[in-house]
Design a protein around this motif. Structure first.
Motif, PDB file in Angstrom:
ATOM      1  N   ASP A 189       0.819  -1.215   0.000  1.00  0.00           N
ATOM      2  CA  ASP A 189       0.000   0.000   0.000  1.00  0.00           C
ATOM      3  C   ASP A 189       0.850   1.260   0.000  1.00  0.00           C
ATOM      4  O   ASP A 189       0.566   2.220  -0.736  1.00  0.00           O
ATOM      5  N   THR A 190       1.881   1.283   0.826  1.00  0.00           N
ATOM      6  CA  THR A 190       2.708   2.485   0.933  1.00  0.00           C
ATOM      7  C   THR A 190       3.825   2.509  -0.116  1.00  0.00           C
ATOM      8  O   THR A 190       4.191   3.582  -0.611  1.00  0.00           O
TER       9      THR A 190
ATOM     10  N   TYR B   9       3.749   1.441  -3.170  1.00  0.00           N
ATOM     11  CA  TYR B   9       3.207   1.870  -4.467  1.00  0.00           C
ATOM     12  C   TYR B   9       2.166   2.980  -4.309  1.00  0.00           C
ATOM     13  O   TYR B   9       1.275   3.131  -5.146  1.00  0.00           O
ATOM     14  N   ALA B  10       2.280   3.771  -3.242  1.00  0.00           N
ATOM     15  CA  ALA B  10       1.280   4.806  -2.957  1.00  0.00           C
ATOM     16  C   ALA B  10       1.224   5.888  -4.026  1.00  0.00           C
ATOM     17  O   ALA B  10       0.205   6.594  -4.152  1.00  0.00           O
ATOM     18  N   SER B  11       2.289   6.040  -4.803  1.00  0.00           N
ATOM     19  CA  SER B  11       2.310   7.082  -5.845  1.00  0.00           C
ATOM     20  C   SER B  11       2.411   6.516  -7.248  1.00  0.00           C
ATOM     21  O   SER B  11       2.597   7.259  -8.218  1.00  0.00           O
ATOM     22  N   THR B  12       2.295   5.203  -7.376  1.00  0.00           N
ATOM     23  CA  THR B  12       2.408   4.560  -8.687  1.00  0.00           C
ATOM     24  C   THR B  12       1.072   4.639  -9.425  1.00  0.00           C
ATOM     25  O   THR B  12       0.033   4.248  -8.887  1.00  0.00           O
TER      26      THR B  12
ATOM     27  N   ARG C  54      -1.879   2.960  -7.455  1.00  0.00           N
ATOM     28  CA  ARG C  54      -2.362   3.908  -6.451  1.00  0.00           C
ATOM     29  C   ARG C  54      -3.878   3.961  -6.462  1.00  0.00           C
ATOM     30  O   ARG C  54      -4.532   3.886  -5.411  1.00  0.00           O
ATOM     31  N   GLU C  55      -4.490   4.068  -7.627  1.00  0.00           N
ATOM     32  CA  GLU C  55      -5.947   4.132  -7.729  1.00  0.00           C
ATOM     33  C   GLU C  55      -6.596   2.826  -7.273  1.00  0.00           C
ATOM     34  O   GLU C  55      -7.676   2.826  -6.670  1.00  0.00           O
TER      35      GLU C  55
ATOM     36  N   LEU D 220      -6.562   2.927  -3.457  1.00  0.00           N
ATOM     37  CA  LEU D 220      -7.534   3.895  -2.946  1.00  0.00           C
ATOM     38  C   LEU D 220      -8.971   3.419  -3.172  1.00  0.00           C
ATOM     39  O   LEU D 220      -9.851   3.639  -2.326  1.00  0.00           O
TER      40      LEU D 220
ATOM     41  N   ILE E 100      -0.538   6.038   3.836  1.00  0.00           N
ATOM     42  CA  ILE E 100      -0.422   6.460   2.435  1.00  0.00           C
ATOM     43  C   ILE E 100      -0.247   7.969   2.347  1.00  0.00           C
ATOM     44  O   ILE E 100       0.587   8.490   1.591  1.00  0.00           O
TER      45      ILE E 100
ATOM     46  N   TRP F 140       2.800  10.339   0.717  1.00  0.00           N
ATOM     47  CA  TRP F 140       2.617  11.451  -0.221  1.00  0.00           C
ATOM     48  C   TRP F 140       3.288  12.725   0.298  1.00  0.00           C
ATOM     49  O   TRP F 140       3.768  13.548  -0.477  1.00  0.00           O
TER      50      TRP F 140
END
Length: 401
Positions: free
Chosen positions: A139-140, A142-145, A149-150, A153, A206, A210
């Motif tokens: 989760d963390t 790949y939090a911005s991948t 990310r979607e 979320l 997450i 960010w």
């Protein structure tokens, strides 16, 4: 909590699988029972959630597919399906017969939304790129991948929506019920409060990523423990009222079975066993009770030619004069008439006499209901009036040539 050998997840999963197995025969006998089907579905999904979130299973899925992190959409899909199954079960559990169509409509809508979310989760994973296997901190990490990310979320948003919905539904319904059902609903509500804390921990971790921080301990350590306890509480909350209802029903049947023993013994000689259901020590109580009640009615029918309304009326008058309630007085009067009839029938059988003329109308009223039979059986064992009538019948039969 997510230990390397997975025992913290496999053990509760096995318990839930056993619970599902215990319900499977009932579902096999009643495949159209929507409530029972929903319960079994929930237990199976809960088992799958525990099984697939264990580290060894995550590794196995990734190795089997050859795709790094392929277990992630599987776990997210199972968690989403489990949440949707919870809402469907609450809809069916709390609705009455008059709400059948509305319940089916809401259940279909919830199922369609759940399936749409599951499809979206898998599509987003397919579109994204997650080449590095992450078993605990996906989760963390790949939090911005993009797309991954979607996917994360979306699953968290669906999970949070289900948690809020279930908490509100269970708390509202819990105010209207009592006993094991209320306890079960409160367990479910508490389980979903833990789910909300799980979601908060995940979102916080997450969000920290960010912002350039590192709160991964929330996602890696606290969130899995919350999820494990939550799933166990929720599944237990659903099972508890059903188990309680079954145990209570079984207890009531055993209680009635033993309370009918005096009546069964009184009529033992007159019973012809019109049906044979009970077949050994493992015979279910439902069959035992049916057999005993059938034998009692069979015996009453056998001695019915010797039932005398005047014996019953005298006993009834005595009991009412003594201040008995109407139900108790009727039970004693019926028991007295029956005890007298059994004595006369036994003498006639010993002397090989033919039966006397049958009564023009039924003399007894207690056998018309299960509770009446129980009261009549108790009167046979405890009433002095019944003993007196039985003794009078013995004296009468012995003095008759």
């Amino acid at each position: 909590m997510n230990d390397s050998n997975g025992l913290g997840f496999y053990l509760p999963g096995a318990m839930l699988l056993v619970a599902a197995g215990l319900k499977a025969p009932a579902l096999y006998r009643n495949p159209r029972d929507e409530l029972l089907r929903s319960v079994v579905t929930l237990l199976v999904l809960a088992t799958a959630v525990f099984g697939f979130t264990a580290i060894p299973t995550l590794v196995a899925v990734n190795r089997f597919t050859g795709i790094p992190n392929a277990a992630a959409p599987v776990v997210f899909s199972l968690l989403t399906a489990f949440s949707g199954a919870n809402i469907v079960l609450i809809f069916r559990w709390s609705s009455g017969p008059e709400d059948g169509e509305r319940t089916r409509r809401l259940s279909r809508l919830c199922t369609m939304v759940t399936l749409a979310v599951i499809v979206a989760i898998n599509v987003l994973f397919a579109l994204g790129n997650a080449p590095v296997e992450r078993l605990r901190d996906l989760d963390t990490y790949y939090a911005s991948t993009p797309y991954i990310r979607e996917m994360i979320l979306l699953y968290l948003a669906a999970h949070t929506t289900a948690a809020v919905t279930m908490t509100l539904l269970c708390r509202r319904w819990a105010r209207e019920v009592h006993g094991a059902l209320r306890a079960g609903l409160l367990l479910i509500a508490f389980g979903y409060v833990l789910n909300l804390l799980y979601d908060i921990a995940k979102f916080s971790a997450i969000g920290a990523r960010w912002a350039g921080g590192d709160w991964d301990f929330l996602s890696i350590g606290i969130a899995p423990a919350l999820a494990s306890v939550s799933a166990l509480l929720i599944a237990t909350g659903f099972v508890l009222p059903l188990v309680s209802q079954h145990v209570t029903g079984q207890w009531e049947m055993w209680r009635r079975y033993f309370r009918l023993r005096p009546l069964s013994r009184e009529l033992r000689g007159a019973t012809r066993h019109s049906i044979h259901l009970a077949g050994g020590p493992w015979t279910p109580i439902e069959i035992r009770l049916t057999q005993r009640e059938s034998d009692i009615h069979d015996g009453i029918l056998t001695v019915s030619p010797y039932l005398h309304a005047d014996v019953r009326e005298r006993a009834l008058e005595e009991e009412l004069a003594a201040g008995r309630s109407t139900d108790e007085a009727v039970a004693v009067a019926d028991a007295a008439a029956l005890a007298s009839a059994v004595v006369l029938w036994s003498r006639a059988q010993g002397a090989r006499e033919g039966a006397v003329a049958k009564a023009a109308s039924p003399v007894l009223t207690s056998p018309n209901s299960p509770s009446g039979l129980v009261r009549m059986s108790r009167a046979l064992a405890t009433s002095a009036t019944v003993r007196s009538c039985r003794q009078s019948a013995v004296l009468q039969s012995s003095s008759t040539p």
